[in-house]
Design a protein around this motif. Structure first.
Motif, PDB file in Angstrom:
ATOM      1  N   ASP A 193       0.829  -1.205   0.000  1.00 50.49           N
ATOM      2  CA  ASP A 193       0.000   0.000   0.000  1.00 50.49           C
ATOM      3  C   ASP A 193       0.865   1.257   0.000  1.00 50.49           C
ATOM      4  O   ASP A 193       0.588   2.224  -0.715  1.00 50.49           O
ATOM      5  CB  ASP A 193      -0.904   0.031   1.244  1.00 50.49           C
ATOM      6  CG  ASP A 193      -1.962  -1.057   1.255  1.00 50.49           C
ATOM      7  OD1 ASP A 193      -2.360  -1.502   0.166  1.00 50.49           O
ATOM      8  OD2 ASP A 193      -2.392  -1.443   2.362  1.00 50.49           O
ATOM      9  N   MET A 194       1.912   1.242   0.820  1.00 49.12           N
ATOM     10  CA  MET A 194       2.766   2.421   0.913  1.00 49.12           C
ATOM     11  C   MET A 194       3.492   2.676  -0.399  1.00 49.12           C
ATOM     12  O   MET A 194       3.567   3.815  -0.875  1.00 49.12           O
ATOM     13  CB  MET A 194       3.777   2.281   2.050  1.00 49.12           C
ATOM     14  CG  MET A 194       4.632   3.530   2.215  1.00 49.12           C
ATOM     15  SD  MET A 194       5.959   3.360   3.422  1.00 49.12           S
ATOM     16  CE  MET A 194       6.615   5.039   3.393  1.00 49.12           C
ATOM     17  N   ALA A 195       4.050   1.629  -0.990  1.00 48.65           N
ATOM     18  CA  ALA A 195       4.763   1.785  -2.257  1.00 48.65           C
ATOM     19  C   ALA A 195       3.852   2.364  -3.324  1.00 48.65           C
ATOM     20  O   ALA A 195       4.255   3.233  -4.105  1.00 48.65           O
ATOM     21  CB  ALA A 195       5.321   0.439  -2.700  1.00 48.65           C
ATOM     22  N   ASP A 196       2.610   1.914  -3.362  1.00 42.37           N
ATOM     23  CA  ASP A 196       1.638   2.424  -4.325  1.00 42.37           C
ATOM     24  C   ASP A 196       1.297   3.878  -4.039  1.00 42.37           C
ATOM     25  O   ASP A 196       1.236   4.709  -4.947  1.00 42.37           O
ATOM     26  CB  ASP A 196       0.375   1.554  -4.273  1.00 42.37           C
ATOM     27  CG  ASP A 196      -0.663   1.973  -5.301  1.00 42.37           C
ATOM     28  OD1 ASP A 196      -0.345   1.943  -6.507  1.00 42.37           O
ATOM     29  OD2 ASP A 196      -1.785   2.334  -4.901  1.00 42.37           O
ATOM     30  N   MET A 197       1.104   4.223  -2.764  1.00 50.62           N
ATOM     31  CA  MET A 197       0.770   5.591  -2.375  1.00 50.62           C
ATOM     32  C   MET A 197       1.878   6.570  -2.739  1.00 50.62           C
ATOM     33  O   MET A 197       1.627   7.663  -3.270  1.00 50.62           O
ATOM     34  CB  MET A 197       0.511   5.640  -0.867  1.00 50.62           C
ATOM     35  CG  MET A 197       0.328   7.043  -0.310  1.00 50.62           C
ATOM     36  SD  MET A 197       0.267   7.086   1.500  1.00 50.62           S
ATOM     37  CE  MET A 197       1.974   6.663   1.916  1.00 50.62           C
ATOM     38  N   VAL A 198       3.115   6.169  -2.465  1.00 50.91           N
ATOM     39  CA  VAL A 198       4.263   7.053  -2.706  1.00 50.91           C
ATOM     40  C   VAL A 198       4.356   7.457  -4.173  1.00 50.91           C
ATOM     41  O   VAL A 198       4.595   8.627  -4.500  1.00 50.91           O
ATOM     42  CB  VAL A 198       5.564   6.359  -2.242  1.00 50.91           C
ATOM     43  CG1 VAL A 198       6.782   7.013  -2.867  1.00 50.91           C
ATOM     44  CG2 VAL A 198       5.668   6.388  -0.727  1.00 50.91           C
ATOM     45  N   GLU A 199       4.138   6.510  -5.071  1.00 53.57           N
ATOM     46  CA  GLU A 199       4.270   6.800  -6.494  1.00 53.57           C
ATOM     47  C   GLU A 199       3.143   7.672  -7.027  1.00 53.57           C
ATOM     48  O   GLU A 199       3.252   8.235  -8.117  1.00 53.57           O
ATOM     49  CB  GLU A 199       4.345   5.494  -7.285  1.00 53.57           C
ATOM     50  CG  GLU A 199       5.566   4.649  -6.963  1.00 53.57           C
ATOM     51  CD  GLU A 199       6.876   5.417  -7.073  1.00 53.57           C
ATOM     52  OE1 GLU A 199       7.022   6.200  -8.037  1.00 53.57           O
ATOM     53  OE2 GLU A 199       7.745   5.248  -6.204  1.00 53.57           O
ATOM     54  N   LYS A 200       2.061   7.813  -6.279  1.00 53.34           N
ATOM     55  CA  LYS A 200       0.925   8.622  -6.720  1.00 53.34           C
ATOM     56  C   LYS A 200       0.960  10.042  -6.182  1.00 53.34           C
ATOM     57  O   LYS A 200       0.113  10.865  -6.531  1.00 53.34           O
ATOM     58  CB  LYS A 200      -0.387   7.943  -6.308  1.00 53.34           C
ATOM     59  CG  LYS A 200      -0.654   6.634  -7.045  1.00 53.34           C
ATOM     60  CD  LYS A 200      -1.949   5.995  -6.580  1.00 53.34           C
ATOM     61  CE  LYS A 200      -2.226   4.705  -7.345  1.00 53.34           C
ATOM     62  NZ  LYS A 200      -3.468   4.031  -6.872  1.00 53.34           N
ATOM     63  N   LEU A 206      12.345  11.538  -2.138  1.00 51.63           N
ATOM     64  CA  LEU A 206      13.562  11.048  -2.790  1.00 51.63           C
ATOM     65  C   LEU A 206      13.755   9.570  -2.500  1.00 51.63           C
ATOM     66  O   LEU A 206      14.242   8.817  -3.341  1.00 51.63           O
ATOM     67  CB  LEU A 206      14.781  11.816  -2.274  1.00 51.63           C
ATOM     68  CG  LEU A 206      14.829  13.328  -2.496  1.00 51.63           C
ATOM     69  CD1 LEU A 206      16.096  13.902  -1.868  1.00 51.63           C
ATOM     70  CD2 LEU A 206      14.764  13.670  -3.969  1.00 51.63           C
ATOM     71  N   ALA A 207      13.374   9.155  -1.292  1.00 48.93           N
ATOM     72  CA  ALA A 207      13.477   7.760  -0.869  1.00 48.93           C
ATOM     73  C   ALA A 207      12.378   7.516   0.146  1.00 48.93           C
ATOM     74  O   ALA A 207      11.914   8.442   0.822  1.00 48.93           O
ATOM     75  CB  ALA A 207      14.848   7.483  -0.262  1.00 48.93           C
ATOM     76  N   TYR A 208      11.948   6.278   0.251  1.00 50.35           N
ATOM     77  CA  TYR A 208      10.894   5.949   1.199  1.00 50.35           C
ATOM     78  C   TYR A 208      11.212   4.603   1.847  1.00 50.35           C
ATOM     79  O   TYR A 208      12.074   3.866   1.368  1.00 50.35           O
ATOM     80  CB  TYR A 208       9.534   5.882   0.504  1.00 50.35           C
ATOM     81  CG  TYR A 208       9.301   4.606  -0.282  1.00 50.35           C
ATOM     82  CD1 TYR A 208       8.508   3.588   0.241  1.00 50.35           C
ATOM     83  CD2 TYR A 208       9.906   4.400  -1.521  1.00 50.35           C
ATOM     84  CE1 TYR A 208       8.304   2.399  -0.457  1.00 50.35           C
ATOM     85  CE2 TYR A 208       9.708   3.223  -2.228  1.00 50.35           C
ATOM     86  CZ  TYR A 208       8.905   2.226  -1.687  1.00 50.35           C
ATOM     87  OH  TYR A 208       8.722   1.058  -2.379  1.00 50.35           O
ATOM     88  N   GLY A 209      10.515   4.299   2.934  1.00 46.48           N
ATOM     89  CA  GLY A 209      10.781   3.014   3.570  1.00 46.48           C
ATOM     90  C   GLY A 209      10.136   2.887   4.921  1.00 46.48           C
ATOM     91  O   GLY A 209       9.050   3.427   5.159  1.00 46.48           O
ATOM     92  N   ALA A 210      10.828   2.173   5.811  1.00 45.44           N
ATOM     93  CA  ALA A 210      10.279   1.849   7.121  1.00 45.44           C
ATOM     94  C   ALA A 210      11.275   2.175   8.221  1.00 45.44           C
ATOM     95  O   ALA A 210      12.480   2.067   8.030  1.00 45.44           O
ATOM     96  CB  ALA A 210       9.902   0.366   7.183  1.00 45.44           C
ATOM     97  N   ASN A 211      10.738   2.561   9.371  1.00 45.42           N
ATOM     98  CA  ASN A 211      11.579   2.766  10.553  1.00 45.42           C
ATOM     99  C   ASN A 211      10.852   2.248  11.782  1.00 45.42           C
ATOM    100  O   ASN A 211       9.637   2.040  11.764  1.00 45.42           O
ATOM    101  CB  ASN A 211      11.945   4.234  10.739  1.00 45.42           C
ATOM    102  CG  ASN A 211      10.819   5.051  11.351  1.00 45.42           C
ATOM    103  OD1 ASN A 211       9.773   5.234  10.729  1.00 45.42           O
ATOM    104  ND2 ASN A 211      11.028   5.566  12.555  1.00 45.42           N
ATOM    105  N   THR A 231       9.248  -0.464  -7.775  1.00 43.44           N
ATOM    106  CA  THR A 231       9.123   0.935  -8.190  1.00 43.44           C
ATOM    107  C   THR A 231      10.458   1.537  -8.630  1.00 43.44           C
ATOM    108  O   THR A 231      10.488   2.472  -9.413  1.00 43.44           O
ATOM    109  CB  THR A 231       8.568   1.794  -7.039  1.00 43.44           C
ATOM    110  OG1 THR A 231       9.523   1.839  -5.969  1.00 43.44           O
ATOM    111  CG2 THR A 231       7.259   1.234  -6.512  1.00 43.44           C
ATOM    112  N   GLY A 232      11.556   1.031  -8.104  1.00 44.68           N
ATOM    113  CA  GLY A 232      12.861   1.588  -8.445  1.00 44.68           C
ATOM    114  C   GLY A 232      13.266   2.768  -7.590  1.00 44.68           C
ATOM    115  O   GLY A 232      14.402   3.243  -7.673  1.00 44.68           O
ATOM    116  N   GLY A 271      18.051  -4.684  -0.982  1.00 36.54           N
ATOM    117  CA  GLY A 271      17.714  -3.608  -1.905  1.00 36.54           C
ATOM    118  C   GLY A 271      17.596  -2.236  -1.291  1.00 36.54           C
ATOM    119  O   GLY A 271      17.267  -1.270  -1.988  1.00 36.54           O
ATOM    120  N   ALA A 272      17.865  -2.091   0.014  1.00 38.19           N
ATOM    121  CA  ALA A 272      17.802  -0.777   0.650  1.00 38.19           C
ATOM    122  C   ALA A 272      19.042   0.043   0.308  1.00 38.19           C
ATOM    123  O   ALA A 272      20.148  -0.496   0.204  1.00 38.19           O
ATOM    124  CB  ALA A 272      17.678  -0.924   2.167  1.00 38.19           C
TER     125      ALA A 272
END
Length: 341
Positions: A193-200, A206-211, A231-232, A271-272
């Motif tokens: 869900d997050m990956a999809d949201m970020v691209e929209k 610049l970068a996204y992820g988890a903490n 997403t790349g 891949g991080a």
């Protein structure tokens, strides 16, 4: 957009971020319930030490002491009118620390959640959230932050409001969410869900992820979830140093420096691009992480079994992205389901 972090990512295979803010400040004398952001003014020497410890341990990027520096959070301490000022000071101290180095060091302006529930479930409107985040963003920008760093977010609505605020502040940004409920954020978002949201987003990070979250194993599983979306966009991994335990009246994280070194290498191989620690991560952890990233060759993307063998078991059998309950048992590997693709 040309900025210090983008330039660093163009030339680096990985970037080491910093570790814990709260854990380190508690060790310096911060009392539970106090606002760490007040120390930017009251004890600037200790905040300078916080930043310096991370950089000395090898961090290429550190977060400012401004996580709870928005007006909504500071209202709990009667300091809501000082949000911009306290955030500015946190970045100014960071700028001085970074500029003294003979290598590039990124000052990332930390922006945490408001602590309120977004409408329609709660009373915080989108417009007010944007205003709160914009005020803090302007303070961090004035103080010299290279990039804004949204972290520990649970609600997609709050993430989107911050993205709009950062656009208004004309600042590059990164953003992480905390996946601490069986692979989901507290508000139910999965890694997919997050990956999809970020691209929209109109102005994506610049970068996204988890903490934060539960532990390094769970965070690694979430990172694999991001990678599976393909997403790349650069991915951030900033996991806790093990699992918190209550020992002798204090919260203690059981992750050793050696465990966090394993985590750092696994995160890179998964891949991080930006890899750091969160709660419980001390300078000694960062030093081992840096050493491992520098000396150990890149390996194949780790499997779930390899993650649990190195870092310990997952806290839940699922990662939140199951299509439906009938398919879960068929998709679970040891401690979690097998990933698509």
């Amino acid at each position: 957009m040309t900025n210090a972090l983008s330039r660093m990512m163009e030339t680096r295979d990985w970037i080491l971020a910093d570790g814990a803010t709260g854990t380190n400040l508690f060790n310096m004398g911060l009392s539970s319930g106090d606002a760490p952001e007040m120390w930017n003014e009251e004890h600037p020497d200790r905040i300078e030490k916080l930043y310096t410890m991370a950089v000395d341990a090898g961090s290429d990027l550190f977060l400012t002491n401004s996580f709870g520096g928005n007006a909504s959070r500071l209202k709990l301490h009667g300091a809501e009118k000082r949000a911009r000022e306290l955030s500015r000071i946190s970045a100014e101290i960071g700028r001085e620390v970074a500029d003294r180095r003979d290598r590039p060091v990124i000052v990332a302006g930390s922006v945490g959640p408001t602590g309120e529930i977004m409408a329609p479930m709660g009373s915080l409107t989108h417009e007010l959230a944007v205003e709160i985040f914009h005020e803090q963003a302007d303070g961090l920008k004035e103080g010299g932050a290279d990039v804004l760093w949204l972290e520990t977010i649970s609600a997609p609505e709050e993430y989107k409001a911050a993205a709009e605020a950062f656009r208004l502040a004309d600042m590059p940004w990164c953003g992480t969410m905390s996946f601490d409920t069986a692979g989901r954020t507290m508000m139910g978002l999965t890694s997919a869900d997050m990956a999809d949201m970020v691209e929209k987003l109109d102005t994506p990070p610049l970068a996204y992820g988890a903490n934060c979250g539960v532990g390094a194993s769970d965070l690694m599983r979430t990172v694999l979830g991001f990678v599976a979306q393909g997403t790349g966009r650069p991915i951030i991994a900033k996991g806790n140093a093990g699992i918190p335990k209550y020992v002798d009246g204090h919260i203690h994280y059981d992750g050793t420096p050696e465990l966090m070194a394993e985590y750092a290498v696994l995160a890179r191989d998964a891949g991080a691009t930006i890899i750091g620690g969160c709660c419980g991560t001390m300078p000694e952890h960062l030093s081992k992480m840096r050493e491992a990233l520098e000396t150990r060759e890149r390996g194949e993307r780790p499997t779930l079994d390899q993650i649990t063998e190195a870092l310990g078991a997952f806290s839940s059998a699922v990662d939140g992205t199951e299509e439906d309950s009938d398919q879960q048992s068929a998709r679970r590997g040891r401690g979690g389901r097998r990933r698509r693709g």
